[in-house]
Design a protein around this motif. Structure first.
Motif, PDB file in Angstrom:
ATOM      1  N   GLU A  67      -7.826   0.299   8.604  1.00 43.41           N
ATOM      2  CA  GLU A  67      -8.484   0.434   7.307  1.00 43.41           C
ATOM      3  C   GLU A  67      -7.987   1.660   6.556  1.00 43.41           C
ATOM      4  O   GLU A  67      -7.796   1.637   5.346  1.00 43.41           O
ATOM      5  N   GLU A  68      -7.769   2.772   7.289  1.00 39.36           N
ATOM      6  CA  GLU A  68      -7.281   4.001   6.665  1.00 39.36           C
ATOM      7  C   GLU A  68      -5.862   3.820   6.143  1.00 39.36           C
ATOM      8  O   GLU A  68      -5.514   4.287   5.050  1.00 39.36           O
TER       9      GLU A  68
ATOM     10  N   ALA B  82      -5.961   1.672   2.999  1.00 37.67           N
ATOM     11  CA  ALA B  82      -6.476   2.449   1.872  1.00 37.67           C
ATOM     12  C   ALA B  82      -5.457   3.482   1.412  1.00 37.67           C
ATOM     13  O   ALA B  82      -5.263   3.679   0.205  1.00 37.67           O
ATOM     14  N   HIS B  83      -4.797   4.145   2.335  1.00 35.54           N
ATOM     15  CA  HIS B  83      -3.821   5.192   1.993  1.00 35.54           C
ATOM     16  C   HIS B  83      -2.620   4.616   1.264  1.00 35.54           C
ATOM     17  O   HIS B  83      -2.121   5.203   0.313  1.00 35.54           O
ATOM     18  N   THR B  84      -2.132   3.450   1.716  1.00 35.93           N
ATOM     19  CA  THR B  84      -0.948   2.851   1.095  1.00 35.93           C
ATOM     20  C   THR B  84      -1.298   1.995  -0.114  1.00 35.93           C
ATOM     21  O   THR B  84      -0.417   1.588  -0.845  1.00 35.93           O
ATOM     22  N   GLN B  85      -2.578   1.710  -0.292  1.00 37.99           N
ATOM     23  CA  GLN B  85      -3.062   0.832  -1.366  1.00 37.99           C
ATOM     24  C   GLN B  85      -2.383  -0.538  -1.298  1.00 37.99           C
ATOM     25  O   GLN B  85      -2.102  -1.169  -2.303  1.00 37.99           O
ATOM     26  N   TYR B  86      -2.136  -0.993  -0.049  1.00 37.96           N
ATOM     27  CA  TYR B  86      -1.495  -2.279   0.168  1.00 37.96           C
ATOM     28  C   TYR B  86      -2.467  -3.412  -0.138  1.00 37.96           C
ATOM     29  O   TYR B  86      -3.646  -3.336   0.178  1.00 37.96           O
ATOM     30  N   ALA B  87      -1.952  -4.451  -0.751  1.00 42.37           N
ATOM     31  CA  ALA B  87      -2.731  -5.665  -0.983  1.00 42.37           C
ATOM     32  C   ALA B  87      -1.798  -6.861  -0.828  1.00 42.37           C
ATOM     33  O   ALA B  87      -0.673  -6.850  -1.325  1.00 42.37           O
TER      34      ALA B  87
END
Length: 162
Positions: free
Chosen positions: A120-121, A124-129
């Motif tokens: 999850e971190e 969130a850190h990479t803003q991957y989607a």
């Protein structure tokens, strides 16, 4: 020639010299011997990660200790990086009743630092989607539910501590 036996599958024959088995399969093999000496056909047993306690492992150690008391000639090798050696030596030495000694081979090593990161971190850190129609996208959407896993709890605790 090497082989293996796991539950429901066997790749071993009469010509197989070394057979890798799970703890459960070894217990079953020892149980099947019936009235015969349970280790009559086995020359060596190597149990790795003996510190990983489970019902099967504890039962196997009990059965092997009883076999040693019965005078088997099977050589037993127990391996672990973290086991309490003195307790294990005492446990098996008492079964031998002075007939033999329990040897210990200590291979020095070192530990390496481990950093724990949660998926999850990283997301969130990479803003991957994921792309909505990409090969890794879920075809059936999940119902929205707040994360309640261990990683989420650890991340929340880390955020509170910071």
């Amino acid at each position: 020639r090497c082989g293996y036996r796991i539950r429901g599958e066997s790749r071993a024959s009469a010509r197989t010299a070394v057979t890798f088995v799970t703890t459960g399969v070894l217990l079953r093999l020892l149980e099947e011997d019936g009235d015969e000496a349970p280790l009559a056909q086995i020359t060596h047993i190597v149990v790795d990660e003996v510190h990983e306690r489970s019902i099967d492992t504890d039962l196997l150690l009990l059965v092997l200790r009883a076999a040693l008391q019965g005078g088997t000639t099977t050589k037993l090798v127990l391996m672990s990086a973290t086991v309490e050696v003195a307790q294990l030596v005492q446990y098996f030495a008492s079964a031998l009743g002075g007939r033999s000694t329990v040897g210990v081979c200590d291979v020095p090593g070192r530990t390496f630092p481990v950093d724990v990161h949660y998926l999850e971190e990283a997301v969130a850190h990479t803003q991957y989607a994921c792309e909505p129609n990409g090969p890794w996208a879920r075809q059936t959407p999940l119902p929205f539910e707040a994360s309640t896993g261990i990683a989420a709890a650890a991340a929340a605790a880390a955020n509170e501590a910071a």
